[in-house]
Design a protein around this motif. Structure first.
Motif, PDB file in Angstrom:
ATOM      1  N   UNK A 168      70.537  41.175 111.133  1.00 41.17           N
ATOM      2  CA  UNK A 168      69.076  41.211 111.259  1.00 41.17           C
ATOM      3  C   UNK A 168      68.627  41.608 112.669  1.00 41.17           C
ATOM      4  N   UNK A 169      69.166  42.721 113.154  1.00 38.87           N
ATOM      5  CA  UNK A 169      68.790  43.243 114.468  1.00 38.87           C
ATOM      6  C   UNK A 169      67.333  43.676 114.476  1.00 38.87           C
ATOM      7  N   UNK A 170      66.721  43.599 115.657  1.00 38.58           N
ATOM      8  CA  UNK A 170      65.317  44.003 115.792  1.00 38.58           C
ATOM      9  C   UNK A 170      65.156  45.141 116.791  1.00 38.58           C
ATOM     10  N   UNK A 171      66.269  45.721 117.241  1.00 35.81           N
ATOM     11  CA  UNK A 171      66.194  46.778 118.245  1.00 35.81           C
ATOM     12  C   UNK A 171      66.519  48.160 117.675  1.00 35.81           C
ATOM     13  N   UNK A 172      66.529  48.288 116.337  1.00 31.15           N
ATOM     14  CA  UNK A 172      66.842  49.576 115.733  1.00 31.15           C
ATOM     15  C   UNK A 172      68.329  49.858 115.613  1.00 31.15           C
ATOM     16  N   UNK A 173      69.137  48.798 115.582  1.00 38.44           N
ATOM     17  CA  UNK A 173      70.591  48.973 115.474  1.00 38.44           C
ATOM     18  C   UNK A 173      70.977  49.777 114.235  1.00 38.44           C
ATOM     19  N   UNK A 174      70.418  49.412 113.083  1.00 36.77           N
ATOM     20  CA  UNK A 174      70.773  50.097 111.834  1.00 36.77           C
ATOM     21  C   UNK A 174      70.371  51.564 111.890  1.00 36.77           C
ATOM     22  N   UNK A 175      69.146  51.837 112.314  1.00 34.33           N
ATOM     23  CA  UNK A 175      68.665  53.219 112.380  1.00 34.33           C
ATOM     24  C   UNK A 175      69.491  54.034 113.375  1.00 34.33           C
ATOM     25  N   UNK A 176      69.865  53.426 114.489  1.00 32.60           N
ATOM     26  CA  UNK A 176      70.682  54.125 115.484  1.00 32.60           C
ATOM     27  C   UNK A 176      72.048  54.464 114.919  1.00 32.60           C
ATOM     28  N   UNK A 177      72.661  53.511 114.227  1.00 30.38           N
ATOM     29  CA  UNK A 177      73.978  53.759 113.641  1.00 30.38           C
ATOM     30  C   UNK A 177      73.936  54.917 112.657  1.00 30.38           C
TER      31      UNK A 177
END
Length: 328
Positions: free
Chosen positions: A45-54
């Motif tokens: 549940x990251x809030x810094x855009x981890x998923x989008x960055x990956x």
């Protein structure tokens, strides 16, 4: 799933707000040769855009969300989702070197069940560890080696690899289990590395240490708390020792019942496992499943790395400390 000389490698990367680090780490893993089979990002549940960055940096990366909280749960979710023959545990902060992945895989191909990274064998090292942490790690190594008959040189390091067919032996909390109202399920937290090291040793698996160089985190700050986390590791060793003794007694009981039920010259009868209880084991430390493990056998690392006998006195003190912790 079969073990062979050309295994498919799944790299499991737990993340929580590691977007900037993934911009560096993911391309480096993808550049490893032989190429890995898959990279699994398990996000908390990251809030810094981890998923989008990956997904932007590496479009073919697999991204899943962990089912509860804690690094251990993230790892278990990644293990369950992996489709490779070998699983590599890899931190997202940039401290681990992806170029070492082939060395871990080679150790497994050469006969190891579990390849354990070590910063304290020839060829390993750390840019990030302090003298205090190094001293504490040595003491915890002594306790673990005395309790489980191992010769670990680096208990508290999370860069490891193992054959995927060992997952039933690791016996981690089911990922679909609901989170407790308070706290975590045993194995869901940062104790995961110690839990795995204890369980592969208790199962008598072949362990090989692989030299590894730890770098400093690229971006962000570590959540490591030297004294708090060291105490948790010590409690984990005590709890896992209780668990190993409990499982051993359970196996002995099943074997005795089998002999009693088997007629002379007949086919061995295997009775069901006795219903487990938590007597003498805190609920937080109680095993979550009751599958029998393989019969125990010694789990040496490399005989050339055995501790000098001059350390026996210190290890004896460490063991007494662990037993006092266990009794409390």
């Amino acid at each position: 799933m079969q073990r062979n000389g050309n295994p498919r490698v799944s790299v499991v990367v737990p993340t929580r707000n590691e977007a900037r680090n993934l911009e560096v780490v993911l391309p480096a893993i993808a550049a490893v040769r032989p190429a890995v089979h898959e990279i699994i990002i398990v996000d908390g549940n990251s809030v810094d855009g981890t998923v989008e960055t990956a997904q932007r940096v590496l479009p073919w990366v697999r991204v899943i969300t962990q089912t509860r909280k804690g690094k251990g749960n993230a790892m278990a979710c990644g293990f369950a989702a992996s489709t490779g023959d070998v699983i590599v545990m890899f931190d997202a902060d940039g401290s681990a070197d992806p170029a070492e992945i082939p060395a871990f895989v080679r150790a497994l191909i050469d006969g190891a069940d579990f390849a354990k990274g070590s910063r304290f064998v020839r060829g390993g090292g750390s840019d990030d560890i302090t003298l205090l942490r190094k001293t504490g790690n040595a003491g915890l190594n002594g306790v673990a080696n005395a309790l489980f008959g191992t010769s670990y040189t680096d208990l508290c390091y999370g860069y490891n690899a193992f054959w995927a067919d060992l997952l039933p032996v690791l016996d981690l909390p089911p990922i679909e289990a609901p989170a407790p109202a308070e706290g975590m399920l045993w194995g869901d937290g940062f104790e995961i590395e110690t839990v795995l090291n204890c369980r592969v040793a208790a199962a008598g698996l072949k362990i090989t240490e692989v030299p590894s160089m730890e770098r400093e985190r690229i971006f962000g700050q570590s959540n490591l708390r030297t004294f708090v986390d060291g105490s948790r590791v010590l409690r984990t060793l005590a709890a896992e020792r209780r668990r190993a003794l409990y499982r051993r007694a359970e196996r002995v009981q099943v074997e005795e019942q089998s002999r009693a039920l088997t007629p002379a010259g007949g086919i061995p009868v295997v009775p069901p496992l006795p219903e487990s209880t938590t007597n003498g084991v805190p609920m937080a430390d109680a095993p979550t499943a009751r599958r029998p493990l393989p019969p125990p056998r010694p789990a040496p690392v490399d005989q050339s790395r055995l501790e000098n006998t001059s350390r026996e006195g210190r290890d004896g003190v460490a063991v007494r400390f662990a037993l006092e912790e266990e009794a409390s």
